[in-house]
Design a protein around this motif. Sequence first.
Motif, PDB file in Angstrom:
ATOM      1  N   ARG A 249       0.788  -1.180   0.042  1.00  0.00           N
ATOM      2  CA  ARG A 249       0.109   0.034  -0.087  1.00  0.00           C
ATOM      3  C   ARG A 249       0.768   1.244   0.107  1.00  0.00           C
ATOM      4  NH1 ARG A 249      -5.609  -0.696   3.162  1.00  0.00           N
ATOM      5  NH2 ARG A 249      -5.650   1.555   2.612  1.00  0.00           N
ATOM      6  N   GLY A 292      -2.669  -1.857  -2.771  1.00  0.00           N
ATOM      7  CA  GLY A 292      -3.959  -0.675  -2.454  1.00  0.00           C
ATOM      8  C   GLY A 292      -2.990   0.665  -2.317  1.00  0.00           C
ATOM      9  N   ILE A 302      -6.018   3.153  -7.406  1.00  0.00           N
ATOM     10  CA  ILE A 302      -6.524   1.710  -7.301  1.00  0.00           C
ATOM     11  C   ILE A 302      -6.902   1.111  -8.785  1.00  0.00           C
ATOM     12  CG2 ILE A 302      -7.958   0.072  -6.271  1.00  0.00           C
ATOM     13  CD1 ILE A 302      -5.692   1.576  -4.488  1.00  0.00           C
TER      14      ILE A 302
END
Length: 325
Positions: A249, A292, A302
Amino acid sequence: MKEIANTLPQMSGDLFVTDGGIETTLIFDYGLDLPLFAAFPLLATEEGREALRRYYRSHASVAAAHGTGFVFESATWRASPDWAKKLDVDPEELATLNRRSVSLMADLQDEFPGLRSVLSGCIGPRGDGYVPGEIMSPEEAEAYHAVQIGAFALTSADLVTAITINNTPEAIGIVRAAQGHGMPVVISFTVETDGRLPTGQSLGAAIEEVDARTDYGPAYFMLNCAHPDHFFETLRAGGDWRNRICGIRANASRLSHAELDEAEELDDGNPVETGRDYAELKTFMPQLVVLGGCCGTDHRHIEQVCLAAKGSVASEARLMRSEPA
């Protein structure tokens, strides 16, 4: 614990995406005030819950459109005792809000019946995510985080994910607390611009230490809240420990943590570039199955991650088919 972890849907090898930088999106795009950068108080009001529904829908819709799985990560990064006390939230209300966060995501799960998804209870560090500060012992960390993990254990959450963890004793305590409640757990470390944890420990040493002291307790590890430029070479040069990292992420911004703390405007980077960075990471880390975003990212990033990562997978498959037997 390892048998439980291996049953998680995202460990099947299929691509799962998750949301982006929830706090930065809520503040800069939705215009909401989040004292102490905490989103969980929004769960206390219908207006706040609707803002969260809107946020999660925007990301889950991307996953549904591109045929990936989705990890619903609860808005509870700072919903632990010390942060709650600073926000005048009493322990009973804190437990209620942690449970409500999962209920909200379960309701959203029902809105996307064709979407393969899992529910994750998100926990964050006891202190500043960027600065280790006074480091707890693993025993202290276990006792502290067991409060929040215990609340999630009473819900339909499939796992807990610890985000922006910056030191190994706290990570070890979190894993042990999750083990005590029979819940799969993911540890997501944050690194500085040199690819090391804020404590100065190398990423590989941190992963190996947590695994050694928890009997390989985490289902897998992740990295978050750093730009790919900050950890790309560390991962490329990594040893066997690199195979334990199954999720990323990343930040959209290349700013350091210190610079992000001082920033008054959102740096949302370039969504297409974010997608390309993830696709490049997947070329030598095919085990990356949960993708993510973090600070500065939103559903646009995304979507580009979906497009680029799926393209990378397709390219790898074509390459394998073209290789001689």
